[in-house]
Design a protein around this motif. Structure first.
Motif, PDB file in Angstrom:
ATOM      1  N   ALA A   6       3.803   3.627   2.070  1.00  0.00           N
ATOM      2  CA  ALA A   6       4.897   4.561   1.834  1.00  0.00           C
ATOM      3  C   ALA A   6       4.905   5.053   0.382  1.00  0.00           C
ATOM      4  CB  ALA A   6       6.230   3.894   2.158  1.00  0.00           C
ATOM      5  N   PHE A   7       4.394   4.212  -0.514  1.00  0.00           N
ATOM      6  CA  PHE A   7       4.449   4.480  -1.951  1.00  0.00           C
ATOM      7  C   PHE A   7       3.653   5.735  -2.355  1.00  0.00           C
ATOM      8  CE2 PHE A   7       2.744   3.699  -6.241  1.00  0.00           C
ATOM      9  CZ  PHE A   7       3.917   3.506  -6.949  1.00  0.00           C
ATOM     10  N   TYR A   8       2.397   5.840  -1.872  1.00  0.00           N
ATOM     11  CA  TYR A   8       1.521   6.913  -2.356  1.00  0.00           C
ATOM     12  C   TYR A   8       2.043   8.332  -2.086  1.00  0.00           C
ATOM     13  CZ  TYR A   8      -2.013   3.332  -3.256  1.00  0.00           C
ATOM     14  OH  TYR A   8      -2.692   2.243  -3.728  1.00  0.00           O
ATOM     15  N   PRO A   9       2.369   8.679  -0.830  1.00  0.00           N
ATOM     16  CA  PRO A   9       2.762  10.081  -0.597  1.00  0.00           C
ATOM     17  C   PRO A   9       4.008  10.481  -1.376  1.00  0.00           C
ATOM     18  CG  PRO A   9       2.477   8.912   1.490  1.00  0.00           C
ATOM     19  CD  PRO A   9       2.372   7.904   0.410  1.00  0.00           C
ATOM     20  N   ILE A  10       4.963   9.547  -1.464  1.00  0.00           N
ATOM     21  CA  ILE A  10       6.202   9.942  -2.127  1.00  0.00           C
ATOM     22  C   ILE A  10       6.013  10.019  -3.639  1.00  0.00           C
ATOM     23  CG2 ILE A  10       7.332   7.692  -2.390  1.00  0.00           C
ATOM     24  CD1 ILE A  10       9.798   9.315  -1.173  1.00  0.00           C
ATOM     25  N   THR A  11       5.161   9.172  -4.182  1.00  0.00           N
ATOM     26  CA  THR A  11       4.854   9.265  -5.619  1.00  0.00           C
ATOM     27  C   THR A  11       4.235  10.624  -5.927  1.00  0.00           C
ATOM     28  OG1 THR A  11       4.450   6.901  -5.737  1.00  0.00           O
ATOM     29  CG2 THR A  11       3.556   8.227  -7.523  1.00  0.00           C
ATOM     30  N   LEU A  12       3.190  10.963  -5.180  1.00  0.00           N
ATOM     31  CA  LEU A  12       2.460  12.206  -5.453  1.00  0.00           C
ATOM     32  C   LEU A  12       3.347  13.430  -5.276  1.00  0.00           C
ATOM     33  CD1 LEU A  12      -0.881  11.265  -3.683  1.00  0.00           C
ATOM     34  CD2 LEU A  12      -0.504  11.533  -6.149  1.00  0.00           C
ATOM     35  N   ASN A  13       4.153  13.440  -4.206  1.00  0.00           N
ATOM     36  CA  ASN A  13       4.972  14.624  -3.945  1.00  0.00           C
ATOM     37  C   ASN A  13       6.157  14.742  -4.900  1.00  0.00           C
ATOM     38  OD1 ASN A  13       4.069  16.269  -1.455  1.00  0.00           O
ATOM     39  ND2 ASN A  13       3.677  14.146  -0.940  1.00  0.00           N
ATOM     40  N   THR A  14       6.743  13.611  -5.285  1.00  0.00           N
ATOM     41  CA  THR A  14       7.822  13.668  -6.272  1.00  0.00           C
ATOM     42  C   THR A  14       7.262  14.174  -7.599  1.00  0.00           C
ATOM     43  OG1 THR A  14       8.900  11.799  -5.212  1.00  0.00           O
ATOM     44  CG2 THR A  14       9.647  12.357  -7.414  1.00  0.00           C
ATOM     45  N   PHE A  15       6.106  13.618  -7.980  1.00  0.00           N
ATOM     46  CA  PHE A  15       5.472  14.043  -9.231  1.00  0.00           C
ATOM     47  C   PHE A  15       5.223  15.553  -9.239  1.00  0.00           C
ATOM     48  CE2 PHE A  15       1.445  15.064 -11.393  1.00  0.00           C
ATOM     49  CZ  PHE A  15       1.826  14.792 -12.703  1.00  0.00           C
ATOM     50  N   SER A  16       4.565  16.050  -8.197  1.00  0.00           N
ATOM     51  CA  SER A  16       4.227  17.485  -8.217  1.00  0.00           C
ATOM     52  C   SER A  16       5.487  18.334  -8.081  1.00  0.00           C
ATOM     53  CB  SER A  16       3.200  17.812  -7.129  1.00  0.00           C
ATOM     54  OG  SER A  16       3.816  17.803  -5.870  1.00  0.00           O
ATOM     55  N   GLY A  17       6.499  17.834  -7.355  1.00  0.00           N
ATOM     56  CA  GLY A  17       7.755  18.574  -7.243  1.00  0.00           C
ATOM     57  C   GLY A  17       8.445  18.709  -8.586  1.00  0.00           C
ATOM     58  N   VAL A  18       8.482  17.615  -9.325  1.00  0.00           N
ATOM     59  CA  VAL A  18       9.143  17.639 -10.643  1.00  0.00           C
ATOM     60  C   VAL A  18       8.371  18.549 -11.593  1.00  0.00           C
ATOM     61  CG1 VAL A  18       9.707  16.245 -12.670  1.00  0.00           C
ATOM     62  CG2 VAL A  18      10.233  15.396 -10.396  1.00  0.00           C
ATOM     63  N   SER A  22       6.622  21.111 -10.874  1.00  0.00           N
ATOM     64  CA  SER A  22       6.622  22.542 -10.546  1.00  0.00           C
ATOM     65  C   SER A  22       8.018  23.157 -10.599  1.00  0.00           C
ATOM     66  CB  SER A  22       5.963  22.773  -9.175  1.00  0.00           C
ATOM     67  OG  SER A  22       6.601  21.986  -8.210  1.00  0.00           O
ATOM     68  N   VAL A  23       8.985  22.451 -11.170  1.00  0.00           N
ATOM     69  CA  VAL A  23      10.303  23.078 -11.410  1.00  0.00           C
ATOM     70  C   VAL A  23      10.072  24.252 -12.353  1.00  0.00           C
ATOM     71  CG1 VAL A  23      12.593  22.765 -12.381  1.00  0.00           C
ATOM     72  CG2 VAL A  23      11.539  20.912 -11.120  1.00  0.00           C
ATOM     73  N   SER A  24      10.552  25.434 -11.965  1.00  0.00           N
ATOM     74  CA  SER A  24      10.148  26.617 -12.725  1.00  0.00           C
ATOM     75  C   SER A  24      10.779  26.632 -14.112  1.00  0.00           C
ATOM     76  CB  SER A  24      10.495  27.888 -11.960  1.00  0.00           C
ATOM     77  OG  SER A  24      11.862  28.177 -12.111  1.00  0.00           O
ATOM     78  N   LYS A  25      10.041  27.218 -15.028  1.00  0.00           N
ATOM     79  CA  LYS A  25      10.446  27.332 -16.441  1.00  0.00           C
ATOM     80  C   LYS A  25      11.804  28.002 -16.547  1.00  0.00           C
ATOM     81  CE  LYS A  25       8.839  29.954 -19.980  1.00  0.00           C
ATOM     82  NZ  LYS A  25       8.576  31.284 -19.559  1.00  0.00           N
ATOM     83  N   PHE A  75      20.751  17.007 -16.534  1.00  0.00           N
ATOM     84  CA  PHE A  75      19.669  17.960 -16.329  1.00  0.00           C
ATOM     85  C   PHE A  75      18.808  17.538 -15.126  1.00  0.00           C
ATOM     86  CE2 PHE A  75      15.267  19.240 -17.401  1.00  0.00           C
ATOM     87  CZ  PHE A  75      15.450  20.599 -17.351  1.00  0.00           C
ATOM     88  N   ILE A  76      18.522  16.237 -15.053  1.00  0.00           N
ATOM     89  CA  ILE A  76      17.720  15.724 -13.934  1.00  0.00           C
ATOM     90  C   ILE A  76      18.486  15.885 -12.620  1.00  0.00           C
ATOM     91  CG2 ILE A  76      16.715  13.632 -12.917  1.00  0.00           C
ATOM     92  CD1 ILE A  76      16.246  12.669 -15.828  1.00  0.00           C
ATOM     93  N   ARG A  77      19.774  15.537 -12.670  1.00  0.00           N
ATOM     94  CA  ARG A  77      20.592  15.524 -11.453  1.00  0.00           C
ATOM     95  C   ARG A  77      20.875  16.940 -10.942  1.00  0.00           C
ATOM     96  NH1 ARG A  77      26.064  14.671 -10.866  1.00  0.00           N
ATOM     97  NH2 ARG A  77      26.300  14.829 -13.106  1.00  0.00           N
ATOM     98  N   LYS A  78      21.123  17.854 -11.885  1.00  0.00           N
ATOM     99  CA  LYS A  78      21.597  19.184 -11.484  1.00  0.00           C
ATOM    100  C   LYS A  78      20.467  20.201 -11.312  1.00  0.00           C
ATOM    101  CE  LYS A  78      26.051  18.542 -11.466  1.00  0.00           C
ATOM    102  NZ  LYS A  78      26.983  19.013 -10.454  1.00  0.00           N
ATOM    103  N   ILE A  79      19.338  19.971 -11.987  1.00  0.00           N
ATOM    104  CA  ILE A  79      18.274  20.974 -11.919  1.00  0.00           C
ATOM    105  C   ILE A  79      16.972  20.400 -11.372  1.00  0.00           C
ATOM    106  CG2 ILE A  79      16.837  22.541 -13.283  1.00  0.00           C
ATOM    107  CD1 ILE A  79      19.266  23.191 -14.888  1.00  0.00           C
ATOM    108  N   VAL A  80      16.464  19.336 -11.995  1.00  0.00           N
ATOM    109  CA  VAL A  80      15.144  18.833 -11.598  1.00  0.00           C
ATOM    110  C   VAL A  80      15.140  18.358 -10.144  1.00  0.00           C
ATOM    111  CG1 VAL A  80      13.393  17.077 -12.034  1.00  0.00           C
ATOM    112  CG2 VAL A  80      14.534  18.190 -13.949  1.00  0.00           C
ATOM    113  N   LEU A  81      16.079  17.481  -9.800  1.00  0.00           N
ATOM    114  CA  LEU A  81      16.052  16.915  -8.443  1.00  0.00           C
ATOM    115  C   LEU A  81      16.277  17.970  -7.353  1.00  0.00           C
ATOM    116  CD1 LEU A  81      17.605  13.368  -8.860  1.00  0.00           C
ATOM    117  CD2 LEU A  81      15.204  14.043  -8.667  1.00  0.00           C
TER     118      LEU A  81
END
Lengths: 259, 260
Positions: free
Chosen positions: B135-147, B149-152, B168-174
């Motif tokens: 379970a660890f690998y897919p969620i690590t990779l997808n969370t990483f790439s999701g964070v 690719s948050v647009s500038k 900032f993490i709670r309201k925008i990144v996540l």
């Protein structure tokens, strides 16, 4: 000497970016005062540094020579005394219209928030859209929500970076009227970057003309016309011709079209 | 009217293959083309399955397996989410952690089983650990790439309104990374379920669906093996559909965009 709230001053400001290891000067010795309560437009061809100048005023760019002062104090970063409307509406797609407008109101209580949100949605003419999502709005409507969001935190100065640039011609003219109405109502300073000369004349007390490489202020033109302004009036046309002349775009036989 | 019949047509078309398979199965078994040792008829299998659930406590085995998956998935996805978030937010953390992470990731999950069993013994723990890793690998990779690719533009907006760190993490990144995190979660669900089978087949025990299938092989009990496999298939399908459904509900704003 006290400075009226909403005054923005730029003093001997220069800014360079490093491109491929070489410094490229973007802004060169900019000096200008934006008086409180005035509507001022900055026009210039692309690459003249007008957006960079706006970002400095907003506090997103802090590396430069010279001074940028708001109410006499140095701008050290973004602050709620300045609102911003970008060219793209930049609404957060996962928040409703109401939540987007309340984006800068985090510290307020729910009731106060609701009051301010309702008030500002009414101001931009979108009262019924509190719980809509940005994806359900047209471009003009989304941009109005962005204006409401920027005004909701009660800024002294509203900065706008080509706020109507992404809209179609008719919506754009309508939104210019709306912007004027909002400005007259809010009585705050507005500084708008645009490349539409007619839009600048229609809305502004003064039009600042910038030229590029490096960006300098070429000329500041007063627009002493009564409001609402008639785009077809000869006084309007005259000012337009005067501005276009600065871009070497004036028509040689302007009256040929009138016949 | 046309819409309704269109809908029914769609539903019927998904049933075409199962019905054909069932028919072929019935024909080859009742016609005696294959030995009932290797493939019992659908009717025999149905009776056996009912008996399995009613008399032999098959449901308990299912519950044991579900519990393993749930624990493994929760441990793996929570740690994976935090790990991916950390690497996504901090370039320094990425530089330190990512190379090792990617090297370790090259070891197939089943390859860890001998080592973990030697460390932990043939207990419940290694089974849960194996599922957690899955379970660890897919969620690590997808969370990483999701964070990442948050647009500038959104980041700038946060800066303009003075959002810092947690807010900032709670309201925008996540929220911006949310679709990607959801993809990671559904992949993790699938991987956990797949690795449950490996955990139960390779780390021997007496309960769980995997052990039932294994028992069926040892006793040459074909109905047990087939029932086990069908159960695993349907439970996996149910989990994936549930994960998708939850994702759709949570992702309200974007769901509306897709519709319009």
């Amino acid at each position: 000497m006290s400075i009226e709230k909403g005054t923005l001053e730029i003093k001997a400001l220069s800014k360079s970016f490093i491109v491929d290891g070489n410094p490229l000067q973007i802004l060169n010795n900019i000096n200008i005062v934006f008086p409180a309560g005035a509507f001022i437009s900055i026009v210039g061809s692309s690459g003249c540094g007008k957006t960079t100048l706006l970002r400095i005023m907003l506090g997103l760019e802090t590396q430069y020579e010279g001074d940028a002062l708001i109410d006499g104090e140095k701008i050290v970063g973004p602050g709620l005394n300045r609102g911003i409307v970008f060219q793209d509406h930049r609404l957060l797609p996962w928040l409703t219209v109401g939540e987007n407008v309340a984006f800068g109101l985090e510290k307020l209580k729910r009731k106060e928030k609701k009051l301010i949100v309702d008030e500002h949605l009414k101001l931009v003419g979108l009262s019924g859209f509190v719980s809509a999502y940005p994806s359900q709005l047209s471009g003009g409507m989304a941009q109005r929500v962005a204006i409401a969001r920027a005004l909701a935190s009660k800024p002294e100065i509203l900065l706008m970076d080509e706020p109507l640039g992404a809209l179609d011609a008719l919506t754009r003219m309508y939104m210019q009227k709306e912007l004027e109405r909002i400005w007259l109502f809010e009585k705050i300073s507005m500084i708008m970057v645009t490349h539409d000369v007619e839009e600048a004349i229609y809305l502004s007390d003064k039009v600042v003309i910038m030229s590029s490489r490096p960006g300098i202020i070429k000329k500041i033109i007063d627009v002493p016309l009564p409001r609402p302004r008639d785009r077809a009036s000869s006084a309007f046309m005259q000012i337009k011709a005067e501005i276009l002349k600065e871009f070497h775009l004036e028509t040689e036989y302007p009256f040929a079209y009138a016949i | 009217m046309i819409q309704i019949s269109e809908n029914i047509k769609n539903r019927l078309s998904t049933l075409v293959i199962p019905i054909v398979l069932l028919l072929v199965w019935q024909i080859v078994t009742s016609g005696g083309y294959v030995s009932s040792h290797f493939l019992p008829s659908p009717g025999t299998l149905f009776h056996y399955t009912v008996k399995l659930f009613v008399e032999q406590g098959f449901l308990l085995h299912i519950l044991v397996s579900l519990k393993r998956v749930l624990f493994g998935f929760l441990i793996g996805s929570v740690t994976g989410f935090l790990f991916g978030l950390l690497m996504g937010l901090s370039k320094t953390a990425e530089k330190i952690l990512a190379p090792t992470f990617h090297v370790i990731r090259q070891v197939p999950i089943i390859g860890w089983i001998p080592l973990i069993v030697m460390w932990c013994g043939m207990t419940e723990l290694p089974r849960i650990i194996i599922i957690s890793i899955a379970a660890f690998y897919p969620i690590t990779l997808n969370t990483f790439s999701g964070v990442r690719s948050v647009s500038k533009e959104y980041i700038e907006l946060g800066a303009v309104y003075g959002y810092k760190r947690l807010k900032f993490i709670r309201k925008i990144v996540l929220p911006a990374a949310f679709p990607s995190i959801l993809t990671g979660i559904s992949l993790s669900v699938g991987m956990s379920w797949a690795m449950l089978m490996a955990a139960e087949l390779f780390i021997e025990t007496f309960d769980g669906i995997g052990t039932r299938i294994q028992l069926g092989r040892e006793k040459f009990n074909m109905p047990l093996v087939i029932t086990g496999i069908i159960t695993v298939g349907f439970l996996g399908l149910a989990m994936t559909l549930t994960a998708e459904k939850i994702a759709k509900v949570l992702d309200r704003g974007r769901a509306i965009r897709k519709e319009s």
